[in-house]
Design an enzyme around this catalytic site. Structure first.
Site, PDB file in Angstrom:
ATOM      1  N   TRP A 319       0.835  -1.196   0.000  1.00 22.55           N
ATOM      2  CA  TRP A 319       0.000   0.000   0.000  1.00 22.55           C
ATOM      3  C   TRP A 319       0.876   1.254   0.000  1.00 22.55           C
ATOM      4  O   TRP A 319       0.527   2.261  -0.625  1.00 22.55           O
ATOM      5  CB  TRP A 319      -0.909   0.001   1.231  1.00 22.55           C
ATOM      6  CG  TRP A 319      -1.740   1.240   1.369  1.00 22.55           C
ATOM      7  CD1 TRP A 319      -2.937   1.486   0.780  1.00 22.55           C
ATOM      8  CD2 TRP A 319      -1.421   2.411   2.126  1.00 22.55           C
ATOM      9  NE1 TRP A 319      -3.395   2.738   1.132  1.00 22.55           N
ATOM     10  CE2 TRP A 319      -2.479   3.328   1.952  1.00 22.55           C
ATOM     11  CE3 TRP A 319      -0.348   2.774   2.935  1.00 22.55           C
ATOM     12  CZ2 TRP A 319      -2.498   4.587   2.563  1.00 22.55           C
ATOM     13  CZ3 TRP A 319      -0.356   4.018   3.538  1.00 22.55           C
ATOM     14  CH2 TRP A 319      -1.418   4.907   3.355  1.00 22.55           C
ATOM     15  N   HIS A 320       2.003   1.180   0.694  1.00 23.44           N
ATOM     16  CA  HIS A 320       2.892   2.342   0.757  1.00 23.44           C
ATOM     17  C   HIS A 320       3.589   2.617  -0.567  1.00 23.44           C
ATOM     18  O   HIS A 320       3.935   3.768  -0.860  1.00 23.44           O
ATOM     19  CB  HIS A 320       3.943   2.150   1.849  1.00 23.44           C
ATOM     20  CG  HIS A 320       3.436   2.392   3.231  1.00 23.44           C
ATOM     21  ND1 HIS A 320       2.860   1.406   3.992  1.00 23.44           N
ATOM     22  CD2 HIS A 320       3.401   3.519   3.998  1.00 23.44           C
ATOM     23  CE1 HIS A 320       2.503   1.906   5.170  1.00 23.44           C
ATOM     24  NE2 HIS A 320       2.811   3.186   5.195  1.00 23.44           N
ATOM     25  N   GLY A 321       3.827   1.607  -1.359  1.00 26.37           N
ATOM     26  CA  GLY A 321       4.500   1.849  -2.618  1.00 26.37           C
ATOM     27  C   GLY A 321       4.682   0.576  -3.424  1.00 26.37           C
ATOM     28  O   GLY A 321       4.757  -0.524  -2.870  1.00 26.37           O
ATOM     29  N   PHE A 476       2.887   8.214  -1.328  1.00 26.85           N
ATOM     30  CA  PHE A 476       2.192   6.960  -1.087  1.00 26.85           C
ATOM     31  C   PHE A 476       0.716   7.062  -1.426  1.00 26.85           C
ATOM     32  O   PHE A 476       0.024   6.068  -1.326  1.00 26.85           O
ATOM     33  CB  PHE A 476       2.360   6.527   0.385  1.00 26.85           C
ATOM     34  CG  PHE A 476       3.802   6.489   0.812  1.00 26.85           C
ATOM     35  CD1 PHE A 476       4.742   5.870   0.002  1.00 26.85           C
ATOM     36  CD2 PHE A 476       4.220   7.075   1.993  1.00 26.85           C
ATOM     37  CE1 PHE A 476       6.069   5.836   0.388  1.00 26.85           C
ATOM     38  CE2 PHE A 476       5.537   7.046   2.382  1.00 26.85           C
ATOM     39  CZ  PHE A 476       6.469   6.410   1.580  1.00 26.85           C
TER      40      PHE A 476
END
Length: 476
Positions: A319-321, A476
């Site tokens: 989800w962050h990257g 993000f």
């Protein structure tokens, strides 16, 4: 447009607040929606269109879910969530999938005939997660309150938290859209939170950023540079993100909304389990309620529980990257969550537990910050002393006294945060006579106001002498 910019502070925010409070109460959602679209469209108008289309899709699917039962209800929920995930997958992960497949067969994206790249729309991870939570909550019956499209669209686009959270859930804000109050006390408290957050970002996070950037840009950092640079990033990320969250919460309060807390002194945690109860709280709750519990949580035996923890954290990393560094970071935290649950370390206390947890967090932040696995390995080698003890050459000359002092100040603030929090609570709960109570009340009002005013002036002065520094979580 970012909160820590002169355009926002001296043009957009005053103009928006003036219009908002001049608008009749029944039309304030319209003003909020228009202001939020103007805020987001300042960056790119085409991606504003994507935000609007996602909002229309989610609201339409939500209405179908609300009016159906049984299998049809599940089908509409699945369709709505699938549409939201398709948007996220296309704009956030398509490049990653193409690059990974190309590398697997020994070529690159251009070799596959793809000479273009998908641009990541800012804030897409946040508003897609909010859309999914709305659909799932509606399916579960947790968001039964009928809502008009205007309020829903304003919720999805709410500019204080649109770009980098906290991740809000409609069931927590639906009542506030209809019944929120606006008071001078709320506005003042919100303004103070906003300026404390601005000070965290501008005076602390931005001041240690050069040291962190230097450590990760140096091919073979020494032990001193690798460790100090990694700790600098640890501080930068915390003060940058918690600063944004405070600013978002403060802005919401100025408009009558109460958002969820997003940080609670995470760097005093005695375990990774505790860390995730204190860090990015809104994301932790989202992952728990919409991934971990539906997967079975801890009700399916120890082996499945450990697998669930690992799966949730890997997905949280993604989800962050869209990069393998984030996948590894997710495995790192998921693995430690499983270890702590299996060994009882989740309940550890004491200084040794604090030191162990912070080392684990620090090592994780290295791969989180690195742009590639090779860069992360270079920093790890430096932390082991394989590149020498002290920096030399250009790296030594690039380290400034100001950045080192800023790093020490950040560490001192982190160490003092629990005491400051306890002191604030103790002052408010003192049991004294009426005269004493008035005196304490005056101190509680005047002193924080003066300190906040000082921080605001210092932050604005710092802004005037530097270029705009985007918040780290924008990526993000």
């Amino acid at each position: 447009m970012v909160f820590s910019s002169e355009t926002f502070l001296f043009l957009f925010l005053p103009l928006f607040l003036a219009l908002y409070y001049l608008t009749p109460a029944r039309l304030r959602s319209l003003t909020l929606l228009a202001g939020s679209y103007a805020f987001y469209g300042w960056w790119r108008l085409d991606f504003l269109g994507l935000l609007i289309l996602t909002t229309l899709w989610t609201y339409w699917a939500g209405q179908r879910v609300r009016r159906s039962q049984g299998r049809a209800r599940r089908a509409w929920t699945g369709l709505g969530v699938a549409g939201c995930l398709a948007v996220l997958a296309t704009f956030k992960y398509l490049n990653f999938f193409v690059d990974s497949f190309a590398a697997l067969i020994g070529t690159d994206a251009a070799g596959l005939g793809m000479h273009w790249r998908v641009i990541l729309p800012i804030g897409i991870s946040f508003y897609v997660f909010q859309s999914i939570s709305y659909l799932v909550d509606t399916h579960r019956g947790d968001a039964d309150e009928e809502v008009g499209f205007l309020d829903f669209a304003a919720f999805i686009a709410l500019f204080p938290q649109l770009i980098a959270g906290p991740i809000l859930r409609f069931k927590d804000l639906a009542w506030q859209f209809r019944h929120r109050t606006h008071t001078a006390e709320k506005f003042t408290d919100g303004m103070m939170l906003f300026f404390v957050g601005l000070a965290k970002k501008v005076l602390l996070a931005d001041s240690v950023a050069p040291l962190a950037d230097l450590a990760f840009a140096t091919p073979d950092p020494s032990l001193a540079l690798a460790v100090s640079g990694s700790v600098a990033y640890m501080m930068q990320l915390y003060f940058d993100f918690s600063g944004y969250s405070l600013m978002a919460i403060g802005l919401g309060l100025m408009m009558g909304f109460r958002f969820v807390q997003n940080f609670d002194t995470p760097y005093i945690s005695r375990s990774i389990t505790e860390f995730w109860r204190r860090w990015h709280i809104s994301l932790s709750i989202w992952l728990r309620d919409y991934l971990y519990i539906p997967l079975g949580g801890n009700r399916v035996g120890p082996v499945r529980t450990y697998g669930n923890l690992m799966a949730v954290m890997v997905l949280g990393g993604l989800w962050h990257g869209a990069a393998w560094t984030f996948v590894i970071w997710g495995f790192w935290h998921g693995g430690w969550l499983a270890i702590e649950r299996a060994t009882g370390l989740a309940r550890a206390t004491g200084t040794a537990a604090l030191v162990r947890t912070m080392i684990i967090v620090l090592l994780g932040w290295v791969v989180f910050r690195a742009t590639s696995l090779d860069q992360a390995l270079g920093v790890y080698e430096g932390m082991l002393g394989l590149n020498g003890l002290l920096p030399s050459g250009a790296a030594a000359l690039a380290i400034t006294q100001e950045s080192l002092m800023a790093l020490l100040l950040c560490i001192a603030v982190v160490a003092a945060e629990p005491w400051l929090k306890r002191t604030a609570v103790d002052r408010m709960s003192l049991s004294v006579g009426e005269a004493g109570l008035n005196a304490v009340s005056a101190v509680n009002t005047v002193v924080p106001t003066m300190l906040t005013g000082t921080l605001a002036v210092l932050a604005v002065l710092k802004l005037a002498e530097q270029t705009v520094s985007p918040f780290l979580y924008f990526q993000f």
